[in-house]
Design an enzyme around this catalytic site. Structure first.
Site, PDB file in Angstrom:
ATOM      1  CG  HIS A 199      -0.282  -0.205   2.535  1.00 41.22           C
ATOM      2  ND1 HIS A 199       0.674   0.639   3.037  1.00 41.22           N
ATOM      3  CD2 HIS A 199      -0.431  -1.186   3.462  1.00 41.22           C
ATOM      4  CE1 HIS A 199       1.064   0.202   4.226  1.00 41.22           C
ATOM      5  NE2 HIS A 199       0.430  -0.920   4.500  1.00 41.22           N
TER       6      HIS A 199
HETATM    7  P1  TYD Z   1      -2.025  -3.741   7.490  1.00 42.82           P
HETATM    8  O1  TYD Z   1      -2.080  -2.363   6.932  1.00 42.82           O
HETATM    9  O2  TYD Z   1      -2.495  -4.856   6.633  1.00 42.82           O
HETATM   10  O3  TYD Z   1      -0.550  -4.058   7.975  1.00 42.82           O
HETATM   11  P2  TYD Z   1       0.806  -4.057   7.100  1.00 42.82           P
HETATM   12  O4  TYD Z   1       0.983  -2.688   6.577  1.00 42.82           O
HETATM   13  O5  TYD Z   1       1.846  -4.386   8.071  1.00 42.82           O
HETATM   14  O6  TYD Z   1       0.700  -5.118   6.065  1.00 42.82           O
HETATM   15  O7  TYD Z   1      -2.824  -3.747   8.864  1.00 42.82           O
HETATM   16  C1  TYD Z   1      -3.468  -4.874   9.393  1.00 42.82           C
HETATM   17  C2  TYD Z   1      -4.713  -4.445  10.161  1.00 42.82           C
HETATM   18  O8  TYD Z   1      -4.367  -3.651  11.285  1.00 42.82           O
HETATM   19  C3  TYD Z   1      -5.672  -3.626   9.315  1.00 42.82           C
HETATM   20  O9  TYD Z   1      -6.988  -4.038   9.628  1.00 42.82           O
HETATM   21  C4  TYD Z   1      -5.489  -2.211   9.794  1.00 42.82           C
HETATM   22  C5  TYD Z   1      -5.039  -2.391  11.234  1.00 42.82           C
HETATM   23  N1  TYD Z   1      -4.094  -1.343  11.701  1.00 42.82           N
HETATM   24  C6  TYD Z   1      -4.503  -0.433  12.663  1.00 42.82           C
HETATM   25  O10 TYD Z   1      -5.659  -0.467  13.146  1.00 42.82           O
HETATM   26  N2  TYD Z   1      -3.606   0.498  13.103  1.00 42.82           N
HETATM   27  C7  TYD Z   1      -2.352   0.579  12.598  1.00 42.82           C
HETATM   28  O11 TYD Z   1      -1.556   1.459  13.015  1.00 42.82           O
HETATM   29  C8  TYD Z   1      -1.933  -0.362  11.596  1.00 42.82           C
HETATM   30  C9  TYD Z   1      -0.560  -0.308  11.015  1.00 42.82           C
HETATM   31  C10 TYD Z   1      -2.848  -1.304  11.176  1.00 42.82           C
END
Ligand code: TYD
Length: 139
Positions: free
Chosen positions: A54
């Protein structure tokens, strides 16, 4: 803006002594360019997992593998570069609007992430084609 202007590898000072290592990361322009609003860390991912995938419209990040190693592929829609995080003293600063993948996590990987903003799902771009359109408008 060129890709190399959008990220930076930073080597932090080790204030350690015979008792062990101590690394400090101060925000607000001291060691990293932003005020730290949020901290999260990722562990228990392995070499088969790809995280991230992302871009963030607003948030800047600083990534540190405080234990173990991982790789980060940073992409600006034109070029990409792979950076291996492999030292607790090594930080990777990422500006906003960069596409990133984190992968190849070692078993002992603990990836610490400092962020310039609180979490807001609306500022995440999770579709690569949408990212390409947005970055093209910026250019
Ligand atoms: P995600 O964005 O998939 O993690 P990564 O970037 O490591 O692949 O996040 C996983 C889940 O956690 C998603 O439902 C969003 C939530 N999340 C939060 O609530 N707060 C945060 O600071 C982060 C990074 C994720």
């Amino acid at each position: 803006m060129k890709l190399e202007e959008r990220y930076k590898v930073i080597e932090f000072v080790d204030l350690g002594d015979e008792r062990g290592n101590l690394v400090v990361i101060e925000g607000e322009g001291m060691d990293i360019p932003f005020d730290i609003k949020r901290v999260f860390y990722i562990y228990g991912s392995d070499s088969t997992v790809v995280r991230g995938q992302h871009a963030n419209k607003e948030t800047e990040f600083l990534l540190v593998n405080v234990s173990g190693t991982s790789k980060v592929r940073v992409d600006d829609g034109k070029e990409s570069v792979v950076i291996e995080l492999n030292k607790p003293r090594m930080g990777l600063y990422l500006s906003s609007m960069l596409w990133k993948d984190m992968y190849d996590f070692s078993k002992d990987s603990v990836l610490l992430v400092l962020a310039s903003r609180h979490y807001d799902g609306k500022e995440y771009i999770r579709d690569y084609d949408e990212y390409l359109k947005m970055i093209a408008m910026e250019r």
